[in-house]
Design a protein around this motif. Sequence first.
Motif, PDB file in Angstrom:
ATOM      1  N   LEU A  93      -3.620  11.204  -4.247  1.00 57.92           N
ATOM      2  CA  LEU A  93      -4.424  10.671  -2.712  1.00 57.92           C
ATOM      3  C   LEU A  93      -4.545   9.039  -3.111  1.00 57.92           C
ATOM      4  CD1 LEU A  93      -6.967  13.225  -3.941  1.00 57.92           C
ATOM      5  CD2 LEU A  93      -5.370  13.447  -2.068  1.00 57.92           C
ATOM      6  N   GLY A  94      -4.614   8.762  -1.784  1.00 66.56           N
ATOM      7  CA  GLY A  94      -4.682   7.375  -2.175  1.00 66.56           C
ATOM      8  C   GLY A  94      -3.484   6.003  -1.214  1.00 66.56           C
ATOM      9  N   THR A  95      -2.358   6.870  -1.617  1.00 69.74           N
ATOM     10  CA  THR A  95      -1.302   6.276  -1.374  1.00 69.74           C
ATOM     11  C   THR A  95      -0.039   7.221  -0.409  1.00 69.74           C
ATOM     12  OG1 THR A  95       0.477   4.758  -1.997  1.00 69.74           O
ATOM     13  CG2 THR A  95      -0.024   6.643  -3.607  1.00 69.74           C
ATOM     14  N   ASP A  96       0.590   6.586  -0.104  1.00 64.88           N
ATOM     15  CA  ASP A  96       1.904   7.065   0.831  1.00 64.88           C
ATOM     16  C   ASP A  96       3.055   7.982  -0.230  1.00 64.88           C
ATOM     17  OD1 ASP A  96       3.744   5.825   1.761  1.00 64.88           O
ATOM     18  OD2 ASP A  96       2.344   4.072   1.907  1.00 64.88           O
ATOM     19  N   LEU A  97       3.390   9.329   0.393  1.00 65.85           N
ATOM     20  CA  LEU A  97       4.534   8.848  -0.328  1.00 65.85           C
ATOM     21  C   LEU A  97       5.738   8.500  -0.191  1.00 65.85           C
ATOM     22  CD1 LEU A  97       6.389  11.933  -1.204  1.00 65.85           C
ATOM     23  CD2 LEU A  97       6.991  12.405   0.403  1.00 65.85           C
ATOM     24  N   LYS A  98       6.530   7.201   0.466  1.00 63.57           N
ATOM     25  CA  LYS A  98       7.152   6.665   0.467  1.00 63.57           C
ATOM     26  C   LYS A  98       6.887   5.566  -1.047  1.00 63.57           C
ATOM     27  CE  LYS A  98       9.395   2.940   3.086  1.00 63.57           C
ATOM     28  NZ  LYS A  98       9.596   2.572   4.294  1.00 63.57           N
ATOM     29  N   THR A  99       5.588   4.753  -0.475  1.00 65.22           N
ATOM     30  CA  THR A  99       4.898   4.117  -1.796  1.00 65.22           C
ATOM     31  C   THR A  99       5.140   4.533  -3.048  1.00 65.22           C
ATOM     32  OG1 THR A  99       3.730   2.426   0.029  1.00 65.22           O
ATOM     33  CG2 THR A  99       3.218   2.319  -2.159  1.00 65.22           C
ATOM     34  N   ALA A 100       4.642   5.475  -2.749  1.00 65.53           N
ATOM     35  CA  ALA A 100       4.969   6.181  -4.436  1.00 65.53           C
ATOM     36  C   ALA A 100       6.267   6.410  -5.161  1.00 65.53           C
ATOM     37  CB  ALA A 100       3.728   7.705  -4.242  1.00 65.53           C
ATOM     38  N   GLY A 101       6.662   7.166  -3.991  1.00 65.74           N
ATOM     39  CA  GLY A 101       8.164   7.295  -4.845  1.00 65.74           C
ATOM     40  C   GLY A 101       9.339   5.424  -4.958  1.00 65.74           C
ATOM     41  N   ALA A 102       8.995   4.913  -4.340  1.00 61.52           N
ATOM     42  CA  ALA A 102       9.628   3.756  -5.022  1.00 61.52           C
ATOM     43  C   ALA A 102       8.592   3.321  -6.400  1.00 61.52           C
ATOM     44  CB  ALA A 102       9.508   2.557  -3.341  1.00 61.52           C
TER      45      ALA A 102
ATOM     46  N   LYS B 258       9.375   9.263  -8.830  1.00 61.47           N
ATOM     47  CA  LYS B 258      10.343   9.607  -8.537  1.00 61.47           C
ATOM     48  C   LYS B 258       9.967  11.240  -9.434  1.00 61.47           C
ATOM     49  CE  LYS B 258      12.951   7.675  -5.206  1.00 61.47           C
ATOM     50  NZ  LYS B 258      14.479   7.787  -5.003  1.00 61.47           N
ATOM     51  N   SER B 259       9.958  11.460 -10.601  1.00 66.53           N
ATOM     52  CA  SER B 259       9.863  12.099 -11.454  1.00 66.53           C
ATOM     53  C   SER B 259       8.128  12.549 -11.781  1.00 66.53           C
ATOM     54  CB  SER B 259      10.255  12.061 -12.870  1.00 66.53           C
ATOM     55  OG  SER B 259       9.191  11.256 -13.588  1.00 66.53           O
ATOM     56  N   ILE B 260       7.052  12.637 -10.976  1.00 65.97           N
ATOM     57  CA  ILE B 260       6.258  12.786 -10.672  1.00 65.97           C
ATOM     58  C   ILE B 260       5.939  13.672  -9.926  1.00 65.97           C
ATOM     59  CG2 ILE B 260       3.791  12.550 -10.000  1.00 65.97           C
ATOM     60  CD1 ILE B 260       3.904   9.499 -10.687  1.00 65.97           C
ATOM     61  N   GLN B 261       5.440  15.448 -10.164  1.00 68.21           N
ATOM     62  CA  GLN B 261       5.256  16.304  -9.208  1.00 68.21           C
ATOM     63  C   GLN B 261       5.008  16.587  -8.283  1.00 68.21           C
ATOM     64  OE1 GLN B 261       3.353  19.593 -11.673  1.00 68.21           O
ATOM     65  NE2 GLN B 261       3.868  21.369 -10.528  1.00 68.21           N
ATOM     66  N   ALA B 262       3.753  15.803  -8.553  1.00 61.48           N
ATOM     67  CA  ALA B 262       2.909  15.653  -6.791  1.00 61.48           C
ATOM     68  C   ALA B 262       4.791  14.327  -5.891  1.00 61.48           C
ATOM     69  CB  ALA B 262       1.939  14.447  -7.202  1.00 61.48           C
ATOM     70  N   VAL B 263       5.096  13.734  -6.131  1.00 55.14           N
ATOM     71  CA  VAL B 263       6.060  13.185  -5.717  1.00 55.14           C
ATOM     72  C   VAL B 263       7.548  13.879  -5.519  1.00 55.14           C
ATOM     73  CG1 VAL B 263       7.640  11.629  -5.245  1.00 55.14           C
ATOM     74  CG2 VAL B 263       5.284  10.851  -5.972  1.00 55.14           C
TER      75      VAL B 263
END
Length: 292
Positions: A233-242, A247-252
């Motif tokens: 929570l608190g960020t977006d998928l693109k930012t987290a995935g970068a 990218k290995s995190i389950q939520a991503v």
Amino acid sequence: MRTPALISALTALLTVGAAHAAPTKYPLTLKDDLGRTVTVKAEPKRMVSMLPSTTETLCAIGACGKLVGVDAYSNYPAQAAKLPRLGGLYDPNIEAIVALKPDLVIVSKYGKLEAPLTAAGLNVVAVNPETYEEVFTKTRLLGKIVNRDAQALNLVTSMRRDIARVEILTRNAVRKPTAYYEIDPTPYSIGPNSFMGVLLTKAGAQNVIPASLGDFPKVDPELIVKQNPQLILGTDLKTAGARPGWKSIQAVKTGKVIEIPKNLSNILSIPGPRLPEALRGLAKLVHPELFK
């Protein structure tokens, strides 16, 4: 016990103690959140609030009309948002505050604002809720200071009741996802014992940040990879995935990365009377299936 009966029982318990709400007797001497002994000689008529939580609480207990100025971040309710803005925690406009001739200024325990204001002859008290339970105790304290103790008790009772309504839903959730909540991309997060951390738990999630790191810690991004949360929570998928390794995190991997709407994010950051609204909004993000 069925849900309606549980709510009724809880409400009855919360209203116990209503007889203890009484008009304030002045002069009122208290110890503030800076550890100072402060005396409020009479019921305040002209007040300045330098914290959004204080501003919102005073307005919620019927004392908005006493405010003559607020800090730069007090934008709720509308009546308070129209008042003169007097700067922030670390850049207050001392001259403007003094010029308003308040009989009481309520400040944070941070920012060292009390020294120059006291030197200018103003009465200053620090009221700074930080933990979940302090939201309620400081509400009662503010009620006592401004002779609105009964209103403060009623507010606390209604807040706890509304929070309980959400908890009843989330308690019955089939799953309680592990979650990482980001409040700043540095990244900063929330510990489970902070007021926001308590809300996250009540919303039906399991915080992956250890309590040992503190209430609002700066975290090592590698820790989040290791903790492998099911929800971010608190960020977006693109930012987290970068981010390296994320990218290995389950939520991503499952797309369970949710950017919190600006208005909800603002409410969640203020330890004040909108806590039930903040919890409900957060719970809808964690468990949308419960609010259909």
